[in-house]
Write a protein that holds these residues in place. Structure first.
Motif, mmCIF file in Angstrom:
data_model
loop_
_atom_site.group_PDB
_atom_site.id
_atom_site.type_symbol
_atom_site.label_atom_id
_atom_site.label_comp_id
_atom_site.label_asym_id
_atom_site.label_seq_id
_atom_site.Cartn_x
_atom_site.Cartn_y
_atom_site.Cartn_z
ATOM 1 N N LEU A 73 0.825 -1.219 0.068
ATOM 2 C CA LEU A 73 0.186 0.024 0.038
ATOM 3 C C LEU A 73 0.892 1.168 -0.046
ATOM 4 N N ALA A 74 2.093 1.203 0.993
ATOM 5 C CA ALA A 74 2.759 2.296 0.668
ATOM 6 C C ALA A 74 3.294 2.809 -0.646
ATOM 7 N N ARG A 75 3.476 2.083 -1.709
ATOM 8 C CA ARG A 75 4.008 2.232 -2.953
ATOM 9 C C ARG A 75 2.941 2.951 -3.862
ATOM 10 N N ILE A 76 1.627 2.905 -3.514
ATOM 11 C CA ILE A 76 0.803 3.347 -4.416
ATOM 12 C C ILE A 76 0.482 4.900 -4.068
ATOM 13 N N PRO A 77 0.067 5.457 -4.950
ATOM 14 C CA PRO A 77 -0.157 6.983 -4.686
ATOM 15 C C PRO A 77 -0.840 7.283 -3.223
ATOM 16 N N LEU A 78 -0.932 8.051 -2.518
ATOM 17 C CA LEU A 78 -1.610 8.467 -1.439
ATOM 18 C C LEU A 78 -2.990 8.644 -1.869
ATOM 19 N N GLN A 79 -3.086 9.161 -3.093
ATOM 20 C CA GLN A 79 -4.711 9.322 -3.391
ATOM 21 C C GLN A 79 -5.429 8.134 -3.319
#
Length: 853
Positions: A670-676
């Motif tokens: 999850l940390a790798r995907i965009p914050l949005q």
């Protein structure tokens, strides 16, 4: 992911199948997502992950402050008010505290379980209850979350999702040592103030003046600074407004309910907005604040000094500290138990112990120093007990700092030399004079803690005993800084003229006897007060406003322009981020799901999420540079060659700064995907956990914000999948993408796949009994406006006439079809091969076989 468009005959989801599926898998759904440990961007905190962290706002001595989103904003909590009332802050009690964006103030590692955050939460809660609206940030919640009780739990876990509670995802040893959250984490959830604090306001103003001076060709700057120096002054009018109209009423209101702030300074007063018309401020940071009123039966009470009015009775502290264990989901969480603030009592009427009254606390014989050396009162330096007198004393120092640009002890305060600060404050007030230096080159102070010698004020310049030096407060920052440097040069080189810097002339205002008399009157008043005596606020206000009766003329060489209240830097930054073709998950989308009713529109602007993601990536770039420097210092090679992946990440960030590098499992994914996208996932999962408290059409709004990018967007496998070896179209299975697709589908199950017609249309007139002017029943009205050249604008025709556009239900069905189709296509692909490994500080790409051969 390629764009896949099915035929118009897309089949809606089977409601019976979905309903039974949810009943069978609800327990597994609760343990789907793990997040990074709070307060990392993308983490969650609070019951069931109620607050989603967007990033850090600032850091103080005891705590750090973070910008968060309240995922429960659209849910019905407490009284069942109309959503318009909740959005407008109407109603009483907890409902008026509902805000989409909030601030979370969390303890730093060194102060975990110190009680500082507990005390501040109680003070803020009391002040929010006692003071008029608009003086302090609204108290929203208080979270006390110990680490999970399971042995496998990460000691960094502080989030509220089920996976966090179960301890999914270990953090690195570096993070464990840095955060030290083995004992859990406590955080105050309060109103988010978007404006700048008074210190930053002054800095921005002065930097703009320096820029204008530079572009105009130099000369004396507005602050009286030489070329290249940034002035620190604001205009007399602005200084009077900030102190007499803003800070003084705030402190007076606190004192009237028995509280002292004990850390008065510009950075503890924050603007409520960023536009030119937003000139209101709220006072913040109550970590050092204390009540000088105690219960009548306390051993610290002075029975001769009864207190009438509101005061911070023990009820406020007990409502903060007496949280209970939340076990609502313990059956699904392997009996993992955590504490939360969901049981904090919100007080809407005066408690009984407050009505019984209190007494002013007995003065202590000696008190430890509390506050900031720059603005602390002389009595605090001298070990006197803090009282309202000292808050106002510090306020006068703040005024002198704003109006002149500096204080005589500013450099000593920056060097943390508290003793010299005290000596200079005594000289200014007239409590230390020339005779204290006569007859000896080195003289000890009365408490024998400090030796006066070279580098201290020249005795010839010190007033005679009994005389003050109030004019020193108006000499200006450049004078004080130059004198400090000159004293240091004398200390190390003696009085050799070639080494000594030139000391500029003091500001002209220091020669204004009217100004000096105003300060003298105010300081003599506060110096005469005892512990139990309240300041004469009207007198203080008159002294401050006295500066406006004899202001500098416009042709004064040190004339200062007024403050530009519009925060142009913040607005410009947001415009740039909005206009840039930054890599966001939504940049390739043509579909938009827009609620028709303004009340149903999410107040969280998409630009806020884009800005948070930009800040997160900027922080990674800074950390990447630090790592490279450290690696060069150790092995002489950059971090990308020191056994760390050299592949590129989002926006050109080195993969060595992969946000998931210190995490494992799902939290790392999850940390790798965009914050949005992380936010939208957290929102739909929270909605699914609490599907009974959110209107179904709002749950659909949030779900579409996640589903549309997954169904129509482009998945960046090179940056969002595991490993450093993936490419955009390598043909291998995208496991993180599959997980997101499944999570999105699962989040729709509690809502029966959004097949209810109320998700798309307002109740008809027949259902509500409404008729139009002709007596006919009003037709149903759509809740949403769908914009898409590929979907909603394709007309359904009969013959040559257009009947209607595609219905929202069909659009949602199409999204479901695309999600399931994409999931099936991914399942048919082969697993990606493992990435190449590199070790130590060897050459990039060196494999295990090469090292062992």
């Amino acid at each position: 992911m390629s764009s896949i468009e099915p035929s118009l005959s897309a089949i809606p989801p089977n409601s019976n199948t979905m309903q039974s599926s949810f009943q069978q898998s609800s327990s597994t759904f609760l343990s789907r997502s793990a997040h990074a440990p709070f307060p990392e961007a993308g983490s969650v905190i609070g019951p069931d992950g109620r607050y989603f962290c967007l990033g850090k706002l600032g850091k103080g001595t005891f705590c750090s402050i973070h910008k968060c989103v309240d995922l429960s904003f659209s849910h019905t909590i407490g009284q069942n008010l109309d959503r318009r009332q909740q959005q407008n802050g109407e109603g009483s009690g907890r409902d008026r505290r509902r805000q989409r964006i909030v601030a979370a103030k969390a303890e730093l590692a060194n102060f975990v379980d110190s009680g500082v955050i507990d005390g501040e939460a109680a003070v803020l809660k009391f002040l929010d209850f006692s003071l008029p609206n608009g003086m302090v940030p609204t108290f929203v919640d208080y979270v006390r979350q110990p680490a999970p009780l399971t042995e496998s739990a990460s000691p960094l876990v502080a989030g509220g999702s089920a996976s966090n509670i179960l301890g999914m995802g270990e953090a690195s040893n570096v993070e464990k040592a840095t955060n030290n959250t083995n004992g859990g984490i406590s955080a105050i959830i309060m109103e988010y103030l978007p404006g700048e604090d008074m210190h930053l306001l002054r800095d921005r103003h002065c930097q703009s003046i320096a820029a204008m001076e530079k572009s105009a060709g130099g000369g004396n700057s507005a602050g009286g600074s030489s070329a290249g120096a940034v002035p620190r002054r604001v205009s007399v009018e602005d200084a009077v407004y900030l102190v007499a109209d803003v800070m003084l009423p705030l402190l007076k209101a606190m004192h009237e309910v028995g509280m002292v702030h004990r850390d008065v300074k510009p950075s503890n007063v924050v603007r409520t907005g960023t536009t030119a018309s937003d000139r209101k401020f709220k006072i913040v940071d109550f970590g050092l604040s204390k009540s000088f009123v105690v219960p009548k039966d306390s051993t610290f009470a002075d029975p001769q000094r009864p207190w009438k009015g509101r005061w911070m009775s023990p009820s406020f502290s007990s409502s903060i500290t007496n949280t209970t264990k939340n076990t609502n989901f313990s059956n699904h969480l392997n009996s993992a138990v955590y504490e939360s603030s969901s049981t904090v009592t919100f007080i809407d009427e005066e408690p009984k112990d407050m009505l019984r009254g209190g007494c002013i606390r007995l003065e202590r014989d000696c008190a430890e120093f509390r506050g900031t050396s720059m603005y602390a009162s002389l009595r605090v330096h001298q070990g006197k007990d803090h009282c309202p007198r000292d808050d106002i004393w510090g306020l006068l120092y703040v005024f002198c700092d704003l109006v002149s640009g500096g204080l005589p002890w500013m450099s000593h305060a920056a060097a943390r030399d508290r003793d010299r600060c005290q000596i200079l404050k005594e000289i200014v007030l007239g409590e230390r004079g020339r005779d204290d230096w006569s007859g000896a080159d080195r003289v000890r102070t009365a408490d024998s803690k400090h030796v006066i010698g070279v580098g201290d004020p020249n005795p010839d310049l010190v007033p005679k005993n009994g005389e003050d030096a109030m004019e020193w407060l108006l000499f200006g920052s450049e004078y004080h800084t130059a004198m400090y440097k000159r004293d240091l040069m004398i200390r190390f080189h003696g009085e050799k003229a070639e080494y000594l810097p030139t000391v500029p002339e003091p500001l002209e205002m220091a020669k204004n006897e009217h100004y000096v008399q105003c300060l003298r009157r105010a300081f003599r008043h506060v110096a005469s007060l005892g512990f139990v005596e309240m300041p004469d606020y009207k007198l203080i206000e008159e002294c401050i406003r006295g500066f406006c009766k004899d202001p500098p003329t416009a042709n004064d060489q040190h004339h200062v322009p007024p403050i530009d209240w519009k925060d142009r830097r913040t607005n410009k930054r947001r415009r740039i981020l909005t206009s840039q073709s930054s890599r966001t998950i939504n940049e390739t989308l043509d579909v938009a799901w827009n609620p028709m009713d303004e009340v149903d529109v999410d107040p969280l602007d998409e630009s806020t999420l884009n800005e948070a993601e930009h800040d997160r990536r900027a922080a990674l770039e800074v950390a990447a540079a630090v790592l490279d420097e450290e690696a060069r210092g150790i092995g002489g090679v950059p971090a990308s060659s020191a056994g760390i992946s050299s592949a590129n990440n989002h926006a050109g960030v080195p993969a060595s700064l992969d946000p998931g590098v210190s995490l494992s499992g799902e939290a790392a994914d999850l940390a790798r995907i965009p914050l949005q996208m992380q936010f939208h996932l957290s929102q739909v999962e929270y909605n699914a956990l609490h599907h009974e408290t959110i209107p179904m059409h709002l749950a659909l709004r949030d779900w579409m914000a996640l589903a549309i990018p997954l169904a129509h967007g482009k998945w960046d496998a090179a940056n969002w999948e595991r490993g450093n070896h993936r490419t955009q179209d390598d043909g291998y299975r995208n496991e993180v993408y599959m997980s997101m697709l499944q999570k999105c589908l699962d989040a729709a199950e509690p809502f029966n796949g959004f097949t209810d017609v109320r998700c798309y249309y307002y109740p008809s007139g027949e259902e509500l009994g409404h008729h139009n002017a002709t007596g006919q029943v009003a037709h149903k009205r759509r809740r949403v406006n769908i914009s898409s050249p590929n979907i909603s604008e394709i007309p359904i025709t009969t013959g040559e006439s257009v009947v209607e556009t595609e219905s929202p239900l069909v659009v949602v069905s199409r999204v479901f079809f695309l999600l399931r189709l994409a999931l099936d296509l991914e399942r048919g692909k082969n697993f990606a091969p493992p990435p190449k490994l590199s070790f130590g500080f060897g050459r990039p790409g060196m494999t295990l076989g090469a090292l062992t051969s």
